[in-house]
Design a protein around this motif. Structure first.
Motif, PDB file in Angstrom:
ATOM      1  N   ALA A 127       0.819  -1.203   0.000  1.00 18.98           N
ATOM      2  CA  ALA A 127       0.000   0.000   0.000  1.00 18.98           C
ATOM      3  C   ALA A 127       0.857   1.259   0.000  1.00 18.98           C
ATOM      4  CB  ALA A 127      -0.924   0.015   1.217  1.00 18.98           C
ATOM      5  N   VAL A 128       0.369   2.261  -0.687  1.00 22.35           N
ATOM      6  CA  VAL A 128       0.862   3.631  -0.571  1.00 22.35           C
ATOM      7  C   VAL A 128      -0.210   4.396   0.192  1.00 22.35           C
ATOM      8  CG1 VAL A 128       1.473   5.742  -1.798  1.00 22.35           C
ATOM      9  CG2 VAL A 128       2.175   3.523  -2.713  1.00 22.35           C
ATOM     10  N   ARG A 129       0.195   5.072   1.265  1.00 22.19           N
ATOM     11  CA  ARG A 129      -0.781   5.813   2.065  1.00 22.19           C
ATOM     12  C   ARG A 129      -0.347   7.269   2.201  1.00 22.19           C
ATOM     13  NH1 ARG A 129      -2.205   2.063   7.216  1.00 22.19           N
ATOM     14  NH2 ARG A 129      -0.290   3.003   7.965  1.00 22.19           N
ATOM     15  N   VAL A 152       3.249  -1.261   3.952  1.00 23.68           N
ATOM     16  CA  VAL A 152       3.209   0.135   3.538  1.00 23.68           C
ATOM     17  C   VAL A 152       4.608   0.537   3.079  1.00 23.68           C
ATOM     18  CG1 VAL A 152       2.711   2.497   4.238  1.00 23.68           C
ATOM     19  CG2 VAL A 152       1.347   0.600   5.166  1.00 23.68           C
ATOM     20  N   LEU A 153       4.739   0.764   1.776  1.00 20.86           N
ATOM     21  CA  LEU A 153       6.043   1.144   1.231  1.00 20.86           C
ATOM     22  C   LEU A 153       6.311   2.627   1.369  1.00 20.86           C
ATOM     23  CD1 LEU A 153       6.617  -0.874  -2.062  1.00 20.86           C
ATOM     24  CD2 LEU A 153       7.529  -1.293   0.219  1.00 20.86           C
ATOM     25  N   VAL A 154       5.263   3.441   1.181  1.00 16.29           N
ATOM     26  CA  VAL A 154       5.432   4.889   1.175  1.00 16.29           C
ATOM     27  C   VAL A 154       4.275   5.521   1.926  1.00 16.29           C
ATOM     28  CG1 VAL A 154       5.647   6.961  -0.257  1.00 16.29           C
ATOM     29  CG2 VAL A 154       6.548   4.780  -1.094  1.00 16.29           C
ATOM     30  N   THR A 155       4.569   6.502   2.761  1.00 14.60           N
ATOM     31  CA  THR A 155       3.545   7.364   3.343  1.00 14.60           C
ATOM     32  C   THR A 155       3.878   8.789   2.945  1.00 14.60           C
ATOM     33  OG1 THR A 155       3.212   5.878   5.231  1.00 14.60           O
ATOM     34  CG2 THR A 155       2.387   8.124   5.450  1.00 14.60           C
ATOM     35  N   THR A 156       2.971   9.429   2.232  1.00 20.05           N
ATOM     36  CA  THR A 156       3.240  10.745   1.670  1.00 20.05           C
ATOM     37  C   THR A 156       2.453  11.819   2.418  1.00 20.05           C
ATOM     38  OG1 THR A 156       1.427  10.696   0.064  1.00 20.05           O
ATOM     39  CG2 THR A 156       3.508   9.645  -0.578  1.00 20.05           C
ATOM     40  N   PRO A 157       2.811  13.102   2.216  1.00 20.08           N
ATOM     41  CA  PRO A 157       2.103  14.175   2.927  1.00 20.08           C
ATOM     42  C   PRO A 157       0.651  14.360   2.503  1.00 20.08           C
ATOM     43  CG  PRO A 157       4.247  14.924   2.139  1.00 20.08           C
ATOM     44  CD  PRO A 157       3.977  13.613   1.486  1.00 20.08           C
ATOM     45  N   GLY A 158       0.308  14.006   1.272  1.00 22.45           N
ATOM     46  CA  GLY A 158      -1.060  14.233   0.807  1.00 22.45           C
ATOM     47  C   GLY A 158      -1.453  13.284  -0.287  1.00 22.45           C
ATOM     48  N   GLY A 162       0.640  10.966  -2.974  1.00 20.29           N
ATOM     49  CA  GLY A 162       0.409   9.532  -2.812  1.00 20.29           C
ATOM     50  C   GLY A 162       0.047   8.859  -4.112  1.00 20.29           C
ATOM     51  N   MET A 163      -0.812   9.488  -4.908  1.00 20.14           N
ATOM     52  CA  MET A 163      -1.192   8.910  -6.190  1.00 20.14           C
ATOM     53  C   MET A 163      -0.007   8.877  -7.151  1.00 20.14           C
ATOM     54  SD  MET A 163      -4.271   7.890  -5.843  1.00 20.14           S
ATOM     55  CE  MET A 163      -4.652   7.507  -7.546  1.00 20.14           C
ATOM     56  N   LEU A 164       0.838   9.918  -7.112  1.00 19.56           N
ATOM     57  CA  LEU A 164       2.029   9.919  -7.964  1.00 19.56           C
ATOM     58  C   LEU A 164       2.990   8.809  -7.561  1.00 19.56           C
ATOM     59  CD1 LEU A 164       2.707  13.763  -8.250  1.00 19.56           C
ATOM     60  CD2 LEU A 164       1.884  12.226 -10.053  1.00 19.56           C
ATOM     61  N   ALA A 165       3.172   8.630  -6.248  1.00 23.41           N
ATOM     62  CA  ALA A 165       4.041   7.554  -5.781  1.00 23.41           C
ATOM     63  C   ALA A 165       3.493   6.191  -6.196  1.00 23.41           C
ATOM     64  CB  ALA A 165       4.183   7.625  -4.258  1.00 23.41           C
TER      65      ALA A 165
END
Length: 346
Positions: A127-129, A152-158, A162-165
């Motif tokens: 998951a990317v969250r 969870v591989l990546v947790t982004t600020p927004g 998140g969609m780009l990651a």
């Protein structure tokens, strides 16, 4: 209504299942969607749910109208809720050892349900969250998703980052993509089927035909699929979608566009264009948003507390509690679709 009662589920012994908790006759029976469009039997589907989910009158919650409940919190042995319906189609053909990639907020019930159902099929979920305001249930959902195997591989600020990651990871990992909220034309077939299921329950006299059917509005797939299914069934109900996400990403125009995309899929696969959704059969309620995704709404908490006291049903503050706050204000015959399964919360 034009939905058919032919070929309905047969009764079966509850002590024999198909491996994920469904009695064999219920798992093997044609679902209402396939009875209406037989060609859709060829669409792969992971049979993860128990249908039809029950309907019941709710008398213990103060409401302006006659309040009914559609108990999708009970539509699977564990981790039920509206996401199960979309994931049955999105996980069709998933095999042990497969990797799934999905995306959502830190407290995403979609990520949790995807991880739990994929695990039942022997697959694993990455998951990317992204971060958002958290409430106690959202934090519990985030913890349980990890316990169910969500990596969870990546947790982004927004959400945008998140969609780009997630887009980059789709290219890199080659995993099977499960989109945000399960909202694709394929996933929405699950809620078209849900609407046809409800129409059959009305035909059988299990509840009166609702004037309003209330659901949360996030990615939009639930509202769009139900609206299309009601149009196909000839059920004269308005889908009232309680917005829980920023206005820029939601709205009636998006719901209607999603419904058209699902209708196009059905027309292509079944060779028959379904009845289109009338614009006045979708209404979006904006004033229960609360100012931020994941931010609890006082009216939602009050309504959810009343429901739990009356019925034992637990709701989440991010989605379902806000939708219930909208439902109790409506007059007439109102059906509140219970989209969150809180049984695991204890």
């Amino acid at each position: 209504m034009s939905s058919s009662r032919r070929g309905g589920p047969q009764r079966s012994r509850r002590n024999t299942t198909d491996g994920v908790g469904n009695p064999p006759s219920l798992a093997d029976a044609a679902i209402p969607l396939v009875r209406r469009f037989p060609a859709l039997a060829a669409v792969p589907r992971a049979r993860l749910g128990r249908y039809p989910s029950p309907v019941e009158r709710c008398r213990g919650v103060a409401a302006r109208g006659e309040l009914w409940l559609k108990r999708d919190d009970l539509n699977a042995p564990a981790f039920g809720g509206n996401k199960v319906r979309a994931l049955e189609f999105l996980l069709g053909g998933v095999a042990p050892g497969d990797e799934l990639l999905t995306v959502g907020g830190e407290g995403s019930t979609h990520v949790l349900t995807t991880a739990a159902l994929a695990r039942a099929l022997g697959a694993r979920t990455t998951a990317v969250r992204w971060r958002h305001e958290m409430n106690p249930v959202a934090r519990a959902v985030a913890r349980r998703a990890r316990e169910e195997g969500a990596r969870v591989l990546v947790t982004t600020p927004g959400a945008v980052s998140g969609m780009l990651a997630a887009l980059l990871l789709r290219t890199w990992r080659g995993a099977r993509w499960i989109p945000l909220g399960g909202t694709t034309p394929l996933g929405m077939l699950g809620h078209v089927n849900a609407a046809l299921e409800l129409a059959e329950q009305v035909e059988r006299g299990e509840l009166p035909a609702p004037e309003h059917v209330v659901v949360p509005l996030g990615s939009g797939g639930t509202a769009a699929g139900l609206a299309l299914g009601f149009a196909i069934a000839g059920l004269d109900a308005t889908v009232v979608a309680a917005r829980v996400a920023p206005r820029v990403a939601t709205g009636r125009r998006r719901v209607l566009s999603l419904a058209r995309s699902c209708a196009s899929l059905i027309a292509r696969l079944a060779g028959e264009p379904p009845t289109p959704v009338r614009a006045d059969r979708v209404r979006v309620v904006h004033d229960v948003y609360g100012g931020a995704y994941g931010r609890a709404l006082a009216a939602g908490r009050d309504a959810a507390a009343a429901l739990r006291h009356a019925t034992g049903i637990a709701l989440d503050d991010t989605y379902a509690a806000k939708a219930l706050a909208a439902a109790v204000r409506l007059e007439g015959r109102v059906l509140f679709w219970v989209t969150f399964d809180g049984r695991w919360l204890g």
